[in-house]
Design a protein around this motif. Structure first.
Motif, PDB file in Angstrom:
ATOM      1  N   LYS A 173     -12.169  22.221  -7.412  1.00 28.33           N
ATOM      2  CA  LYS A 173     -11.315  22.914  -8.384  1.00 28.33           C
ATOM      3  C   LYS A 173     -11.441  22.343  -9.794  1.00 28.33           C
ATOM      4  N   GLY A 174     -12.201  21.244  -9.946  1.00 21.27           N
ATOM      5  CA  GLY A 174     -12.384  20.664 -11.270  1.00 21.27           C
ATOM      6  C   GLY A 174     -12.124  19.178 -11.295  1.00 21.27           C
ATOM      7  N   GLU A 175     -12.562  18.516 -12.376  1.00 13.49           N
ATOM      8  CA  GLU A 175     -12.448  17.064 -12.496  1.00 13.49           C
ATOM      9  C   GLU A 175     -10.999  16.590 -12.499  1.00 13.49           C
ATOM     10  N   ASP A 176     -10.086  17.416 -13.014  1.00 12.29           N
ATOM     11  CA  ASP A 176      -8.683  16.996 -13.093  1.00 12.29           C
ATOM     12  C   ASP A 176      -7.983  17.061 -11.738  1.00 12.29           C
ATOM     13  N   HIS A 177      -8.734  17.394 -10.681  1.00 14.72           N
ATOM     14  CA  HIS A 177      -8.149  17.436  -9.334  1.00 14.72           C
ATOM     15  C   HIS A 177      -8.554  16.218  -8.497  1.00 14.72           C
ATOM     16  N   ASP A 178      -9.047  15.183  -9.178  1.00 10.23           N
ATOM     17  CA  ASP A 178      -9.402  13.946  -8.476  1.00 10.23           C
ATOM     18  C   ASP A 178      -8.123  13.149  -8.225  1.00 10.23           C
ATOM     19  N   GLN A 179      -7.382  13.568  -7.204  1.00 12.32           N
ATOM     20  CA  GLN A 179      -6.056  13.020  -6.953  1.00 12.32           C
ATOM     21  C   GLN A 179      -6.100  11.593  -6.412  1.00 12.32           C
ATOM     22  N   VAL A 180      -4.984  10.882  -6.633  1.00  9.49           N
ATOM     23  CA  VAL A 180      -4.838   9.520  -6.119  1.00  9.49           C
ATOM     24  C   VAL A 180      -4.419   9.578  -4.651  1.00  9.49           C
ATOM     25  N   ILE A 181      -5.127   8.847  -3.808  1.00  8.74           N
ATOM     26  CA  ILE A 181      -4.809   8.777  -2.377  1.00  8.74           C
ATOM     27  C   ILE A 181      -3.886   7.609  -2.089  1.00  8.74           C
ATOM     28  N   VAL A 182      -4.199   6.471  -2.710  1.00  9.55           N
ATOM     29  CA  VAL A 182      -3.470   5.222  -2.447  1.00  9.55           C
ATOM     30  C   VAL A 182      -3.274   4.460  -3.756  1.00  9.55           C
ATOM     31  N   THR A 183      -2.118   3.847  -3.893  1.00  8.90           N
ATOM     32  CA  THR A 183      -1.842   2.937  -5.000  1.00  8.90           C
ATOM     33  C   THR A 183      -1.414   1.591  -4.428  1.00  8.90           C
ATOM     34  N   ILE A 184      -1.888   0.514  -5.028  1.00  4.69           N
ATOM     35  CA  ILE A 184      -1.457  -0.823  -4.622  1.00  4.69           C
ATOM     36  C   ILE A 184      -0.375  -1.277  -5.603  1.00  4.69           C
ATOM     37  N   VAL A 200       0.854  -1.189   0.000  1.00  3.73           N
ATOM     38  CA  VAL A 200       0.000   0.000   0.000  1.00  3.73           C
ATOM     39  C   VAL A 200       0.889   1.239   0.000  1.00  3.73           C
ATOM     40  N   VAL A 201       0.795   2.018  -1.063  1.00  6.28           N
ATOM     41  CA  VAL A 201       1.595   3.242  -1.196  1.00  6.28           C
ATOM     42  C   VAL A 201       0.691   4.447  -0.949  1.00  6.28           C
ATOM     43  N   HIS A 202       0.990   5.209   0.113  1.00  7.24           N
ATOM     44  CA  HIS A 202       0.186   6.388   0.451  1.00  7.24           C
ATOM     45  C   HIS A 202       0.700   7.600  -0.325  1.00  7.24           C
ATOM     46  N   HIS A 203      -0.184   8.275  -1.023  1.00 10.55           N
ATOM     47  CA  HIS A 203       0.181   9.511  -1.712  1.00 10.55           C
ATOM     48  C   HIS A 203      -0.224  10.748  -0.902  1.00 10.55           C
ATOM     49  N   MET A 204      -1.097  10.570   0.052  1.00  9.07           N
ATOM     50  CA  MET A 204      -1.474  11.658   0.957  1.00  9.07           C
ATOM     51  C   MET A 204      -1.957  11.059   2.272  1.00  9.07           C
ATOM     52  N   ASN A 205      -1.758  11.801   3.349  1.00 12.52           N
ATOM     53  CA  ASN A 205      -2.166  11.338   4.676  1.00 12.52           C
ATOM     54  C   ASN A 205      -3.231  12.219   5.306  1.00 12.52           C
ATOM     55  N   ASP A 206      -3.587  13.304   4.636  1.00 11.00           N
ATOM     56  CA  ASP A 206      -4.680  14.151   5.113  1.00 11.00           C
ATOM     57  C   ASP A 206      -5.305  14.862   3.922  1.00 11.00           C
ATOM     58  N   VAL A 207      -6.478  15.406   4.132  1.00 10.65           N
ATOM     59  CA  VAL A 207      -7.188  16.127   3.072  1.00 10.65           C
ATOM     60  C   VAL A 207      -7.782  17.396   3.658  1.00 10.65           C
ATOM     61  N   GLU A 208      -7.966  18.393   2.799  1.00 11.15           N
ATOM     62  CA  GLU A 208      -8.580  19.644   3.236  1.00 11.15           C
ATOM     63  C   GLU A 208     -10.076  19.578   2.946  1.00 11.15           C
ATOM     64  N   VAL A 225      -6.960   4.328  -5.272  1.00 12.45           N
ATOM     65  CA  VAL A 225      -8.098   4.949  -4.593  1.00 12.45           C
ATOM     66  C   VAL A 225      -7.975   6.451  -4.818  1.00 12.45           C
ATOM     67  N   HIS A 226      -9.024   7.060  -5.365  1.00 13.06           N
ATOM     68  CA  HIS A 226      -9.033   8.492  -5.651  1.00 13.06           C
ATOM     69  C   HIS A 226      -9.860   9.250  -4.607  1.00 13.06           C
ATOM     70  N   LEU A 227      -9.760  10.560  -4.650  1.00 13.85           N
ATOM     71  CA  LEU A 227     -10.542  11.398  -3.733  1.00 13.85           C
ATOM     72  C   LEU A 227     -12.041  11.137  -3.878  1.00 13.85           C
ATOM     73  N   THR A 228     -12.483  10.909  -5.114  1.00 16.01           N
ATOM     74  CA  THR A 228     -13.913  10.670  -5.334  1.00 16.01           C
ATOM     75  C   THR A 228     -14.376   9.337  -4.762  1.00 16.01           C
TER      76      THR A 228
END
Length: 222
Positions: free
Chosen positions: A176-187, A125-133, A158-161
């Motif tokens: 901020k728009g559809e292109d801001h659906d960032q990746v939270i986790v990658t397996i 499990v690779v974390h790309h972020m540990n918190d969200v605003e 796993v994305h923000l959506t």
């Protein structure tokens, strides 16, 4: 955690400047400022050890705190906290007042669930972020959001959506728009023994950076 831990006693501070702040820290106090909600900003002092111990708890950063200022209580959240560069000390805190009718913006942590199951199936499990605003009214403020990775396979993201948000909570990044659906986790796939050995050999073969005079010296200045 009990509500008492979320209550901090504070005093109004009338002096200012680096010298005054330094004296406060030597007295076991930490300077702070409280602002927001359309009211005038006020300078405060708090007990350093009390705040420092409370700051060890994750909820301190995402919970609505009660500041008891000479018997008058103010609801606030932590907006910024400065630490000493190499001592286990706090240097300054910023608190933002909370109004029940005003939406607040703050960062809250992510809690990752069922990671052990991924490891058993050969994934990492690779974390790309540990918190969200987030944005929400104070009554809807969660202490954290959960990210469940159960059933995911190598290559999945796993994305923000994909986050399940409580009622009344909005992810600011998604506004901020559809292109801001960032990746939270990658397996990702676990590395093979050969890959690990190759990395270790490459690391051990890399030349060490030459030491410079005074590299480890430190000057205790506040």
């Amino acid at each position: 955690m009990s509500d008492d831990l979320y209550t901090l006693n504070a005093e109004l501070r009338h002096d200012s400047g680096k010298g005054a702040s330094r004296r406060l820290r030597h007295e076991g106090k930490v300077p702070a400022v409280l602002y927001g909600a359309g009211k005038e900003a006020v300078a405060l002092t708090l007990d350093h050890d009390k705040v420092n111990n409370t700051a060890d708890h994750e909820g301190f950063y995402s919970h609505i705190l009660t500041l008891n200022i000479g018997g008058k209580k103010e609801q606030a959240i932590v907006k910024d906290m400065q630490r000493h560069p190499y001592k286990p000390k706090l240097v300054h805190l910023d608190f933002q007042r909370v109004s029940a009718k005003e939406e607040l913006h703050t960062n809250i942590p992510l809690h990752f669930l069922n990671e052990e199951g991924i490891k058993k199936t050969g994934g990492v499990v690779v974390h790309h972020m540990n918190d969200v605003e987030i944005a929400c009214l104070p009554k809807d403020l969660p202490e954290y959001l959960e990210v469940d990775v159960e059933g995911l396979e190598v290559g999945d993201n796993v994305h923000l959506t994909d986050l399940k948000l409580p009622k009344g909570v909005t992810l600011l990044e998604l506004t901020k728009g559809e292109d801001h659906d960032q990746v939270i986790v990658t397996i990702s796939a676990q590395k093979t023994e050969a890959e690990v050995e190759a990395e270790e050999e490459a690391s051990s073969a890399a030349p060490e950076a030459p030491a410079t005079d005074g590299e480890n010296d430190s000057d205790d200045k506040e």
